[in-house]
Design a protein around this motif. Structure first.
Motif, mmCIF file in Angstrom:
data_model
loop_
_atom_site.group_PDB
_atom_site.id
_atom_site.type_symbol
_atom_site.label_atom_id
_atom_site.label_comp_id
_atom_site.label_asym_id
_atom_site.label_seq_id
_atom_site.Cartn_x
_atom_site.Cartn_y
_atom_site.Cartn_z
ATOM 1 N N GLN A 1 25.586 35.306 2.627
ATOM 2 C CA GLN A 1 25.351 36.518 2.857
ATOM 3 C C GLN A 1 24.014 36.460 3.762
ATOM 4 O O GLN A 1 23.018 35.996 3.256
ATOM 5 N N VAL A 2 24.216 37.116 4.780
ATOM 6 C CA VAL A 2 23.058 37.178 5.706
ATOM 7 C C VAL A 2 22.193 38.296 5.600
ATOM 8 O O VAL A 2 22.855 39.498 5.710
ATOM 9 N N GLN A 3 20.914 38.130 5.545
ATOM 10 C CA GLN A 3 20.135 39.351 5.429
ATOM 11 C C GLN A 3 18.971 39.463 6.417
ATOM 12 O O GLN A 3 18.432 38.205 6.630
ATOM 13 N N LEU A 4 18.528 40.508 7.223
ATOM 14 C CA LEU A 4 17.647 40.334 7.800
ATOM 15 C C LEU A 4 16.746 41.863 7.692
ATOM 16 O O LEU A 4 17.074 42.644 7.646
ATOM 17 N N VAL A 5 15.659 41.155 7.472
ATOM 18 C CA VAL A 5 14.599 42.536 6.716
ATOM 19 C C VAL A 5 13.481 42.554 7.824
ATOM 20 O O VAL A 5 12.610 41.560 8.104
ATOM 21 N N GLU A 6 13.214 43.688 8.246
ATOM 22 C CA GLU A 6 12.232 44.057 9.251
ATOM 23 C C GLU A 6 11.130 44.549 8.576
ATOM 24 O O GLU A 6 11.154 45.344 7.413
ATOM 25 N N SER A 7 9.870 44.404 9.149
ATOM 26 C CA SER A 7 8.850 45.090 8.737
ATOM 27 C C SER A 7 7.796 45.198 9.698
ATOM 28 O O SER A 7 7.901 44.595 10.770
ATOM 29 N N GLY A 8 6.604 45.908 9.403
ATOM 30 C CA GLY A 8 5.586 45.911 10.347
ATOM 31 C C GLY A 8 5.585 47.401 11.139
ATOM 32 O O GLY A 8 4.565 47.568 11.949
ATOM 33 N N GLY A 9 6.444 48.229 11.207
ATOM 34 C CA GLY A 9 6.283 49.390 11.933
ATOM 35 C C GLY A 9 5.513 50.217 11.248
ATOM 36 O O GLY A 9 4.790 49.996 10.161
ATOM 37 N N GLY A 10 5.121 51.276 12.004
ATOM 38 C CA GLY A 10 4.109 52.529 11.412
ATOM 39 C C GLY A 10 3.896 53.354 12.696
ATOM 40 O O GLY A 10 4.502 53.527 13.594
ATOM 41 N N LEU A 11 2.916 54.421 12.444
ATOM 42 C CA LEU A 11 2.323 55.215 13.351
ATOM 43 C C LEU A 11 1.107 54.625 14.124
ATOM 44 O O LEU A 11 0.024 54.135 13.297
ATOM 45 N N LEU A 20 6.007 43.502 14.840
ATOM 46 C CA LEU A 20 7.073 43.560 13.940
ATOM 47 C C LEU A 20 7.549 42.470 13.569
ATOM 48 O O LEU A 20 7.463 41.285 14.388
ATOM 49 N N SER A 21 8.058 42.291 12.305
ATOM 50 C CA SER A 21 8.432 40.974 11.771
ATOM 51 C C SER A 21 9.800 40.936 11.413
ATOM 52 O O SER A 21 10.492 42.036 10.631
ATOM 53 N N CYS A 22 10.773 40.010 11.638
ATOM 54 C CA CYS A 22 12.041 39.954 11.141
ATOM 55 C C CYS A 22 12.231 38.765 10.357
ATOM 56 O O CYS A 22 12.466 37.602 10.869
ATOM 57 N N ALA A 23 12.454 38.905 8.971
ATOM 58 C CA ALA A 23 12.653 37.680 8.138
ATOM 59 C C ALA A 23 14.081 37.467 7.565
ATOM 60 O O ALA A 23 14.887 38.427 7.140
ATOM 61 N N ALA A 24 14.681 36.351 8.191
ATOM 62 C CA ALA A 24 16.151 36.100 7.886
ATOM 63 C C ALA A 24 16.258 35.315 6.713
ATOM 64 O O ALA A 24 15.523 34.418 6.211
ATOM 65 N N ASN A 76 11.767 31.001 9.333
ATOM 66 C CA ASN A 76 12.993 31.646 9.682
ATOM 67 C C ASN A 76 12.640 33.122 9.870
ATOM 68 O O ASN A 76 13.442 34.169 9.431
ATOM 69 N N THR A 77 11.673 33.298 10.923
ATOM 70 C CA THR A 77 11.316 34.595 11.200
ATOM 71 C C THR A 77 11.075 35.042 12.603
ATOM 72 O O THR A 77 10.804 33.993 13.680
ATOM 73 N N VAL A 78 11.337 36.088 13.194
ATOM 74 C CA VAL A 78 11.362 36.495 14.679
ATOM 75 C C VAL A 78 10.529 37.594 14.562
ATOM 76 O O VAL A 78 10.228 38.482 13.722
ATOM 77 N N TYR A 79 9.427 37.374 15.473
ATOM 78 C CA TYR A 79 8.272 38.505 15.859
ATOM 79 C C TYR A 79 8.692 39.497 17.076
ATOM 80 O O TYR A 79 8.981 38.883 17.895
ATOM 81 N N LEU A 80 7.908 40.665 16.971
ATOM 82 C CA LEU A 80 7.862 41.333 18.420
ATOM 83 C C LEU A 80 6.451 41.774 18.355
ATOM 84 O O LEU A 80 6.093 42.835 17.720
#
Length: 120
Positions: A1-11, A20-24, A76-80
């Motif tokens: 089961q593949v999960q991708l979890v984004e974080s880092g958003g905001g105002l 932004l981060s995406c942890a796989a 296992n993380t991609v950033y923007l």
């Protein structure tokens, strides 16, 4: 089961920055490329940036020079990294993982999204 979890958003205010981060849940080498897409209210999802396993990057014209996509294979993380944010950058940002399991086909995995709001 593949999960991708984004974080880092905001105002943020126009001209500000976010990362932004995406942890796989699996090795990102499982995929041929990773990327970020975004969707503004009432608009279609659009590509923001991609990065291949070999490190080649591609950006939408609207973000060139302001955004940088990168990957940390050990985590296992991609950033923007998003700099000089504009109101038109606002929307939900989704992490994407793409795999080509065989010739003539592909399969996409998506994260749940993280909200980016840019005030003027």
């Amino acid at each position: 089961q593949v999960q991708l979890v984004e974080s880092g958003g905001g105002l943020v205010q126009a001209g500000g920055s976010l990362r932004l981060s995406c942890a796989a849940s699996v090795s990102i080498f499982s995929f041929n490329s990773m990327g970020w897409y975004r969707q503004a209210p009432g608009k279609q999802r659009e590509l923001v940036a991609t990065i291949t396993n070999g490190g080649s990057t591609n950006y939408a014209d609207s973000v060139k020079g302001r955004f940088t996509i990168s990957r940390d294979n050990a985590k296992n993380t991609v950033y923007l990294q998003m700099n000089s944010l504009k109101p038109e950058d606002a929307g939900v940002y989704y992490c994407n993982a793409r795999k080509f399991p065989r010739l003539g086909s592909f399969y996409d995995y998506w994260g749940q999204g993280t909200q980016v709001t840019v005030s003027s």
